[in-house]
Design a protein around this motif. Structure first.
Motif, short mmCIF file in Angstrom:
data_model
loop_
_atom_site.label_atom_id
_atom_site.label_comp_id
_atom_site.label_asym_id
_atom_site.label_seq_id
_atom_site.Cartn_x
_atom_site.Cartn_y
_atom_site.Cartn_z
N PHE A 20 0.81 -1.22 0.00
CA PHE A 20 0.00 0.00 0.00
C PHE A 20 0.85 1.27 0.00
CE2 PHE A 20 0.13 -2.21 4.05
CZ PHE A 20 0.75 -1.29 4.89
N ARG A 21 2.19 1.10 0.08
CA ARG A 21 3.05 2.29 0.01
C ARG A 21 3.67 2.45 -1.38
NH1 ARG A 21 6.31 1.64 5.64
NH2 ARG A 21 4.70 2.45 6.98
N LYS A 22 3.43 1.47 -2.26
CA LYS A 22 4.12 1.50 -3.55
C LYS A 22 3.69 2.69 -4.39
CE LYS A 22 5.83 -3.12 -3.99
NZ LYS A 22 5.30 -4.45 -3.96
N LYS A 23 2.37 2.95 -4.41
CA LYS A 23 1.89 4.07 -5.22
C LYS A 23 1.25 5.09 -4.30
CE LYS A 23 0.76 1.25 -9.17
NZ LYS A 23 -0.35 0.51 -9.76
N LYS A 24 1.39 6.35 -4.65
CA LYS A 24 0.77 7.38 -3.83
C LYS A 24 -0.67 7.58 -4.28
CE LYS A 24 4.68 9.95 -2.21
NZ LYS A 24 5.15 11.27 -1.88
N GLN A 25 -1.52 6.62 -3.93
CA GLN A 25 -2.93 6.71 -4.32
C GLN A 25 -3.79 6.71 -3.07
OE1 GLN A 25 -3.42 3.33 -6.86
NE2 GLN A 25 -2.81 4.45 -8.69
N ALA A 26 -4.71 7.65 -3.02
CA ALA A 26 -5.50 7.84 -1.80
C ALA A 26 -6.32 6.60 -1.44
CB ALA A 26 -6.40 9.05 -1.95
N TYR A 27 -6.91 5.94 -2.45
CA TYR A 27 -7.85 4.85 -2.14
C TYR A 27 -7.17 3.69 -1.39
CZ TYR A 27 -11.19 1.06 -2.72
OH TYR A 27 -12.02 -0.01 -2.48
N PRO A 28 -6.09 3.06 -1.97
CA PRO A 28 -5.46 1.96 -1.21
C PRO A 28 -4.86 2.43 0.12
CG PRO A 28 -4.25 2.42 -3.25
CD PRO A 28 -5.51 3.21 -3.31
N ILE A 29 -4.39 3.66 0.16
CA ILE A 29 -3.82 4.17 1.42
C ILE A 29 -4.93 4.25 2.47
CG2 ILE A 29 -2.83 6.23 2.53
CD1 ILE A 29 -1.27 6.62 -0.16
N TRP A 30 -6.07 4.73 2.05
CA TRP A 30 -7.22 4.82 2.97
C TRP A 30 -7.60 3.45 3.51
CZ3 TRP A 30 -12.68 4.62 0.60
CH2 TRP A 30 -13.66 4.66 1.60
N ILE A 31 -7.80 2.47 2.58
CA ILE A 31 -8.22 1.13 3.02
C ILE A 31 -7.16 0.54 3.96
CG2 ILE A 31 -8.83 -1.21 2.26
CD1 ILE A 31 -10.85 0.91 1.33
N SER A 32 -5.90 0.67 3.60
CA SER A 32 -4.84 0.07 4.44
C SER A 32 -4.82 0.73 5.82
CB SER A 32 -3.48 0.20 3.76
OG SER A 32 -3.07 1.55 3.71
N GLU A 33 -4.97 2.04 5.87
CA GLU A 33 -4.92 2.72 7.17
C GLU A 33 -6.08 2.29 8.06
OE1 GLU A 33 -2.64 4.40 8.52
OE2 GLU A 33 -1.33 4.60 6.80
N VAL A 34 -7.26 2.14 7.47
CA VAL A 34 -8.40 1.72 8.29
C VAL A 34 -8.19 0.28 8.77
CG1 VAL A 34 -10.89 1.35 8.32
CG2 VAL A 34 -9.96 3.33 7.14
N MET A 35 -7.72 -0.59 7.88
CA MET A 35 -7.49 -1.99 8.29
C MET A 35 -6.44 -2.07 9.39
SD MET A 35 -7.56 -4.27 4.83
CE MET A 35 -9.11 -4.68 4.03
N LEU A 36 -5.43 -1.22 9.29
CA LEU A 36 -4.32 -1.30 10.26
C LEU A 36 -4.67 -0.72 11.63
CD1 LEU A 36 -1.27 -0.41 7.98
CD2 LEU A 36 -1.64 -2.54 9.21
N GLN A 37 -5.84 -0.09 11.75
CA GLN A 37 -6.19 0.51 13.03
C GLN A 37 -6.26 -0.52 14.16
OE1 GLN A 37 -9.72 2.84 12.34
NE2 GLN A 37 -8.62 4.17 10.95
N GLN A 38 -6.69 -1.73 13.85
CA GLN A 38 -6.80 -2.73 14.92
C GLN A 38 -6.06 -4.02 14.59
OE1 GLN A 38 -8.46 -1.82 17.58
NE2 GLN A 38 -9.69 -0.12 16.85
N THR A 39 -5.29 -4.02 13.52
CA THR A 39 -4.71 -5.29 13.04
C THR A 39 -3.24 -5.10 12.68
OG1 THR A 39 -6.88 -5.63 12.03
CG2 THR A 39 -5.18 -7.18 11.42
N ARG A 40 -2.42 -6.12 12.95
CA ARG A 40 -1.00 -6.02 12.61
C ARG A 40 -0.81 -6.19 11.11
NH1 ARG A 40 1.52 -10.13 14.09
NH2 ARG A 40 -0.35 -11.27 14.65
N VAL A 41 0.31 -5.62 10.59
CA VAL A 41 0.55 -5.61 9.15
C VAL A 41 0.50 -7.03 8.57
CG1 VAL A 41 2.25 -5.11 7.35
CG2 VAL A 41 1.89 -3.49 9.19
N ALA A 42 1.21 -7.99 9.22
CA ALA A 42 1.30 -9.33 8.65
C ALA A 42 -0.09 -9.97 8.53
CB ALA A 42 2.20 -10.20 9.52
N ALA A 43 -0.95 -9.74 9.52
CA ALA A 43 -2.28 -10.35 9.49
C ALA A 43 -3.18 -9.64 8.49
CB ALA A 43 -2.90 -10.28 10.88
#
Ligand code: SF4
Length: 353
Positions: A20-43
């Protein structure tokens, strides 16, 4: 060299290779940030990739049903995040032509997007000068500047946000924010920070004064709430009843096994649904088949599972319709898919034993 430059150089050398850091695109960054709020990166990574494959942009997400979005969120928990993501995607399509707005106030109005997520999206995707403040950043910053107050206190977020804004690298805000988060995740660890490897070690208050064990100060103010309840497995053939309620405290708006709390409830918001009240008072031929504990945020739930097999669902149908409840019957093997919560797994295990 100033500390921001040292931090940036360190980050560019050590950053992890994350999709999610490969491209500077708002959509995948948004989804990844929300997912990471309660979950570790590997999971989170396999679920993230799966989610993006099915919903590659706000348009596809906006068109999907809530149930389908929830099914792709399975394993991440805290399902209100998935519901909000879908609602926000609908707003993006309707009001912003499917793109993310570039001003903080507009982003903050989107459902489920708080200060941290809005700032992360705007800085990482658009390089706008907004400093982020998550748990990792609070730890790094409070140690570095010597913020000795309780970071869970009422003013801490405002005061630390000011400090984070002051410390922001204005030329590279996105990389700076990611560097602070990465430093917190890999070097400035809660226990035993690796100060000798840290790009901020020279000016760090906590390291210089030997206070890395004391900063940040975390004094919890929220008490755990204990709730005792029952959850009902109503069986017809090999199918189980799932209902959807609008007023319950947990699992709001999603299909779930009927459940409710009892005893001295700390707040009316935990009151059992009228449907559960009806079952308890009218259906006496139920079997207690087990119990389990379940935790949701600061709630500790102590559930007893009751099972009843019915042959004629007419009475039930009439009650559900009178109470205007959505319902459906699902096969035992499909329980976890149709009721995507770890609660379903705990019940299914008891049903199988
Ligand atoms: S020097 Fe140590 S305590 Fe200070 S920011 Fe770096 S890792 Fe954290």
């Amino acid at each position: 060299m100033n500390p921001q430059k040292k931090l940036l150089d360190w980050y560019l050398l050590h950053k992890r290779d994350l999709p999610f850091r490969k491209k500077k695109q708002a959509y995948p960054i948004w989804i990844s940030e929300v997912m990471l709020q309660q979950t570790r990166v590997a999971a989170m990574l396999p679920l993230f990739e799966n989610f993006l494959k099915r919903f590659p942009n706000p348009e596809s997400l906006a068109k999907a049903t809530e149930e389908e979005v929830l099914s792709y969120w399975k394993g991440l928990g805290y399902y209100s995040r998935a519901r909000n993501i879908r609602k926000a995607a609908i707003t993006l399509v309707q009001q912003y032509n499917g793109s993310f707005p570039k001003d903080l106030n507009s982003v903050l109005k989107l459902p489920g997007i708080g200060n941290y997520t809005a700032r992360a999206i705007l800085s990482i995707a658009y390089d706008l000068p907004f400093a982020v403040l998550d748990g990792n950043v609070k730890r790094v910053l409070s140690r570095y500047i010597g913020y000795t107050k309780n970071i869970l206190g009422p003013k801490a977020d405002v005061e630390l946000q000011e400090k984070a804004d002051e410390f922001l690298n204005q030329s590279y805000p996105g990389d700076h924010n990611q560097a602070m988060m990465e430093l917190g995740a890999t070097i400035c660890l809660p226990e035993s920070p690796k100060c000798l490897l840290c790009p901020l070690m020279e000016g760090c208050f906590a390291r210089i004064h030997g206070k890395t064990n004391e900063i940040p100060l975390r004094q919890k103010e929220k008490k755990q709430i204990l709730l005792k309840g029952d959850i009902w497995a109503i069986e017809k053939g090999n199918e189980y009843l799932l209902i959807k309620e609008r007023t319950n405290r947990f699992l709001k708006g999603m299909f779930h096994l009927p459940y409710g709390f009892m005893g001295d409830l700390p707040d009316p918001v935990y009151s059992p649904s009228p449907f559960l009240e009806y079952l308890r008072s009218h259906w006496k031929e139920v079997s207690h088949i087990g119990s389990f504990q379940h935790t949701i945020t600061h709630h500790k739930l102590d559930f007893s599972i009751f099972h009843i097999a019915i042959t004629d669902p007419k009475e039930l149908k009439t009650i559900l319709e009178r109470m205007e409840l959505d319902f459906k019957w699902v096969k035992r093997d499909d329980l976890e898919a149709e009721f995507p919560s770890s609660l379903a797994k705990k019940v299914r295990t008891r049903l199988s034993s």
